[in-house]
Structure formats: structure tokens, C-alpha cells
Design a protein around this motif. Structure first.
Motif, PDB file in Angstrom:
ATOM      1  N   ILE A 109       8.932  39.616  61.828  1.00 53.27           N
ATOM      2  CA  ILE A 109      10.005  39.730  62.795  1.00 53.27           C
ATOM      3  C   ILE A 109      11.194  38.929  62.277  1.00 53.27           C
ATOM      4  O   ILE A 109      11.060  37.741  61.974  1.00 53.27           O
ATOM      5  N   GLY A 110      12.323  39.594  62.179  1.00 59.17           N
ATOM      6  CA  GLY A 110      13.503  38.901  61.671  1.00 59.17           C
ATOM      7  C   GLY A 110      14.786  39.480  62.223  1.00 59.17           C
ATOM      8  O   GLY A 110      14.819  40.567  62.797  1.00 59.17           O
ATOM      9  N   LEU A 111      15.838  38.743  62.014  1.00 54.16           N
ATOM     10  CA  LEU A 111      17.156  39.173  62.446  1.00 54.16           C
ATOM     11  C   LEU A 111      17.660  40.287  61.540  1.00 54.16           C
ATOM     12  O   LEU A 111      17.605  40.179  60.319  1.00 54.16           O
TER      13      LEU A 111
ATOM     14  N   ILE B  15       7.788  34.902  61.467  1.00 53.49           N
ATOM     15  CA  ILE B  15       9.100  34.886  62.104  1.00 53.49           C
ATOM     16  C   ILE B  15      10.097  34.347  61.089  1.00 53.49           C
ATOM     17  O   ILE B  15       9.940  33.240  60.575  1.00 53.49           O
ATOM     18  N   GLY B  16      11.106  35.146  60.803  1.00 54.78           N
ATOM     19  CA  GLY B  16      12.067  34.814  59.767  1.00 54.78           C
ATOM     20  C   GLY B  16      13.022  33.693  60.133  1.00 54.78           C
ATOM     21  O   GLY B  16      13.285  33.423  61.306  1.00 54.78           O
ATOM     22  N   ALA B  17      13.551  33.080  59.095  1.00 55.26           N
ATOM     23  CA  ALA B  17      14.468  31.947  59.254  1.00 55.26           C
ATOM     24  C   ALA B  17      15.723  32.327  60.034  1.00 55.26           C
ATOM     25  O   ALA B  17      16.292  31.491  60.739  1.00 55.26           O
ATOM     26  N   GLY B  18      16.178  33.564  59.948  1.00 53.68           N
ATOM     27  CA  GLY B  18      17.382  33.986  60.654  1.00 53.68           C
ATOM     28  C   GLY B  18      17.260  33.914  62.160  1.00 53.68           C
ATOM     29  O   GLY B  18      18.262  33.845  62.870  1.00 53.68           O
TER      30      GLY B  18
ATOM     31  N   ASN C  49       8.867  31.718  57.337  1.00 53.89           N
ATOM     32  CA  ASN C  49       9.427  31.605  55.997  1.00 53.89           C
ATOM     33  C   ASN C  49      10.748  30.858  56.093  1.00 53.89           C
ATOM     34  O   ASN C  49      11.296  30.696  57.165  1.00 53.89           O
ATOM     35  N   THR C  50      11.228  30.377  54.943  1.00 57.07           N
ATOM     36  CA  THR C  50      12.538  29.727  54.941  1.00 57.07           C
ATOM     37  C   THR C  50      13.607  30.671  54.420  1.00 57.07           C
ATOM     38  O   THR C  50      14.788  30.442  54.609  1.00 57.07           O
TER      39      THR C  50
ATOM     40  N   SER D  85       8.330  34.617  51.697  1.00 57.74           N
ATOM     41  CA  SER D  85       7.527  35.303  52.716  1.00 57.74           C
ATOM     42  C   SER D  85       6.052  35.361  52.343  1.00 57.74           C
ATOM     43  O   SER D  85       5.182  35.123  53.180  1.00 57.74           O
ATOM     44  N   ALA D  86       5.761  35.667  51.092  1.00 64.73           N
ATOM     45  CA  ALA D  86       4.358  35.754  50.661  1.00 64.73           C
ATOM     46  C   ALA D  86       3.676  34.404  50.814  1.00 64.73           C
ATOM     47  O   ALA D  86       2.552  34.322  51.330  1.00 64.73           O
TER      48      ALA D  86
END
Length: 130
Positions: A9-11, A76-79, A109-110, A115-116
Motif C-alpha cells: 500500500i503506497g501513495l 506500507i510505503g514511506a510516502g 519500507n523507507t 521493499s524486498a
């Protein structure tokens, strides 16, 4: 053998302020993110992405993705976590994951580049049906 499933899930890059990086477009950023997720697939994971907006439909989009199937891990992504003005959106998404995917590992993730590593901290390709 079933592959472990991951929801990222990310922006959506269309909502990212790229003014500090004029050489990038939302399409380039989206392509980079997808190439990193493809790397996870190559490592043996079944990966789906869920891009959200800045909040107008983010909860509905995340809810649809989280209820579409069972996931072993949700990244959940950094964005969605930065900048601090997105704290409320991050909390909403995190609480949706907690409520709708209670058995899934949660990782962060940063950047798309790690991500991996984020997924592998909590889930190996051999993990299925946690």
C-alpha cells in the motif's frame, strides 16, 4: 505450493510533490515502484500493489484491496508515513490493516528500493498461510 502474498500500500506517485526532483515524473516513479515489486515476485512472493490518494478515497481503496483476499504481509510505503502532515492518513491505513488483515505481518519500507528487505524481515518465500 502457494506463494506467500504481499499487499504493498503506497501513495500514488501522481500525488507526490516532485518539485525537488524535476527529472522525475509520476510515471517514472510508478515504473520504478513496480520494478521493485517485480523483484519481490522474482524472489517467490505473490505481490499486489494498492496506490492511494492523499485521503479522499484512500480508505475505500485500501479497504477494497484488503478485503479482496487474504495477505500474509502488508507493506506500507514511506510516502504514506512522511511528511508529518500525513500522520492521520497513515494512522487510518494502519488501523485498516490491523482490522481487515489481522493475521498479516506489517512492514515498512523507507523507499521502493528496500521493499524486498522490508518484506523479508517478516516473511520468507517459504511462509504460506501464516
Amino acid at each position: 505450493m502457494t506463494k506467500p502474498s504481499v499487499l504493498a500500500i503506497g501513495l500514488d506517485p501522481a500525488f507526490v510533490d516532485l518539485s525537488a526532483f524535476p527529472q522525475y515524473t509520476p510515471e517514472i516513479v510508478r515504473g520504478y515502484i513496480e520494478s521493485q515489486l517485480e523483484g519481490l515476485r522474482t524472489l517467490g512472493y505473490e505481490v499486489e500493489s494498492c496506490f492511494t490518494d492523499l485521503g479522499e478515497t484512500a480508505e475505500a481503496v485500501a479497504t477494497a484491496a484488503l478485503t479482496a483476499k487474504r495477505y500474509d504481509c502488508v507493506m506500507i510505503g514511506a510516502g504514506l508515513r512522511e511528511p508529518p502532515e500525513r500522520l492521520l492518513l497513515f494512522e487510518k491505513i494502519l488501523n485498516l490493516v490491523h482490522r481487515l488483515a489481522p493475521d498479516a505481518c506489517i512492514c515498512f519500507n523507507t523507499s521502493p528500493a528496500d521493499s524486498a528487505a522490508a518484506v523479508q524481515r517478516w516473511l520468507t518465500p517459504a511462509d504460506t498461510n501464516r
